[in-house]
Design an enzyme around this catalytic site. Structure first.
Site, PDB file in Angstrom:
ATOM      1  N   GLY A 119      16.146  11.552 -42.664  1.00 34.86           N
ATOM      2  CA  GLY A 119      17.184  11.825 -41.687  1.00 34.86           C
ATOM      3  C   GLY A 119      17.873  13.139 -42.002  1.00 34.86           C
TER       4      GLY A 119
ATOM      5  N   ASP B 172      15.053  11.520 -37.671  1.00 34.16           N
ATOM      6  CA  ASP B 172      16.310  11.114 -37.034  1.00 34.16           C
ATOM      7  C   ASP B 172      17.434  11.961 -37.603  1.00 34.16           C
ATOM      8  OD1 ASP B 172      17.773   9.472 -39.292  1.00 34.16           O
ATOM      9  OD2 ASP B 172      15.673   8.825 -39.317  1.00 34.16           O
TER      10      ASP B 172
ATOM     11  N   GLU C 226       1.832   7.247 -43.456  1.00 32.83           N
ATOM     12  CA  GLU C 226       1.979   8.575 -44.037  1.00 32.83           C
ATOM     13  C   GLU C 226       0.755   9.016 -44.836  1.00 32.83           C
ATOM     14  OE1 GLU C 226       6.822   7.987 -44.515  1.00 32.83           O
ATOM     15  OE2 GLU C 226       5.541   7.971 -46.277  1.00 32.83           O
TER      16      GLU C 226
END
Length: 231
Positions: free
Chosen positions: A77, A198, A11
């Site tokens: 998520g 996700d 990241e």
């Protein structure tokens, strides 16, 4: 000067590589890269995963580097049907979903003896981030709302439904609320940016591996532009 926190090496690695001759300072086992990106000075660091790592990292940015704002980038998520893999969520506020002091009369998520239930992100940083994203990630879905954090990878439909019902969160991850709390305690503007990797349900393990890199790419583009335009 902005402090940029990423939980994982992927990241922040690209941002580190773009710094010319950065000063590297190691504190609490974390390597802080101080230098210029897009003509602006910034400090970029990998915190490690989880709330304790993230909170310690944010405090070091304040104490050691005197940052005037903190941006925590990463992946999360989705907790909202309208937010798809690859989209971005910009925090309005953050809650620690695994904080439970209901035995003392507090609602789930409330930190005992804290005067706020959630930690509000900086509206100016959020507005700037939205402008930056529209420029560097055209066509990408950008959402603003609550992010919930806990020391858990959410990969259960049952747990996801509970988070939605209890907190009305837009996405779930493992660091943001700790950064938010540390920044709030120090009176430092902050923003948590999450790219969706996700759906935080029973498909999460498979989706995470497949879409992690795509989500990180969107986040890095935004962060680079945000540093260049931050005043």
């Amino acid at each position: 000067m902005l402090g940029i926190i990423g939980a994982m090496a992927q990241e922040v690695e690209q941002l580190k590589q773009e710094m010319a001759s950065p000063e590297i300072v190691t504190v609490a086992g974390m390597d802080f890269y101080k230098g210029r990106i897009g003509g602006r000075e910034a400090v970029v660091v990998r915190s490690g995963i989880g709330k304790v790592n993230a909170g310690v990292c944010a405090q070091v940015l304040v104490d050691r580097f005197g940052v005037s704002g903190i941006v925590n980038t990463g992946i999360a998520g989705s907790l909202c049907a309208q937010i798809n893999i690859g989209d971005l969520v910009l925090s309005t506020d953050l809650v620690q979903h695994d904080m439970n002091a209901t035995g003392f009369g507090y609602p789930v998520g409330q930190i005992p003896q804290m005067p706020v239930f959630s930690f509000e992100a900086d509206a100016r940083l959020r507005a700037l981030a939205k402008e930056c994203c529209e420029k560097v990630n055209p066509g990408l879905g950008v959402f603003e709302g609550r992010i919930v954090s806990g020391d858990q990878f959410i990969s259960s439909g049952e747990k996801k439904d509970w988070l939605i019902r209890e907190f009305s969160g837009m996405c779930a991850e493992m660091e943001g609320a700790a950064v938010a709390q540390a920044a709030w305690l120090n009176g430092i503007p902050f923003l948590i940016v999450r790219a969706i990797s996700d759906k935080a349900d029973d498909s999460a393990n498979m989706d995470y591996e497949t879409f992690e890199q795509q989500a990180i790419l969107h986040s890095v583009r935004l962060t680079r532009e945000l540093i260049a335009r931050y005043i």
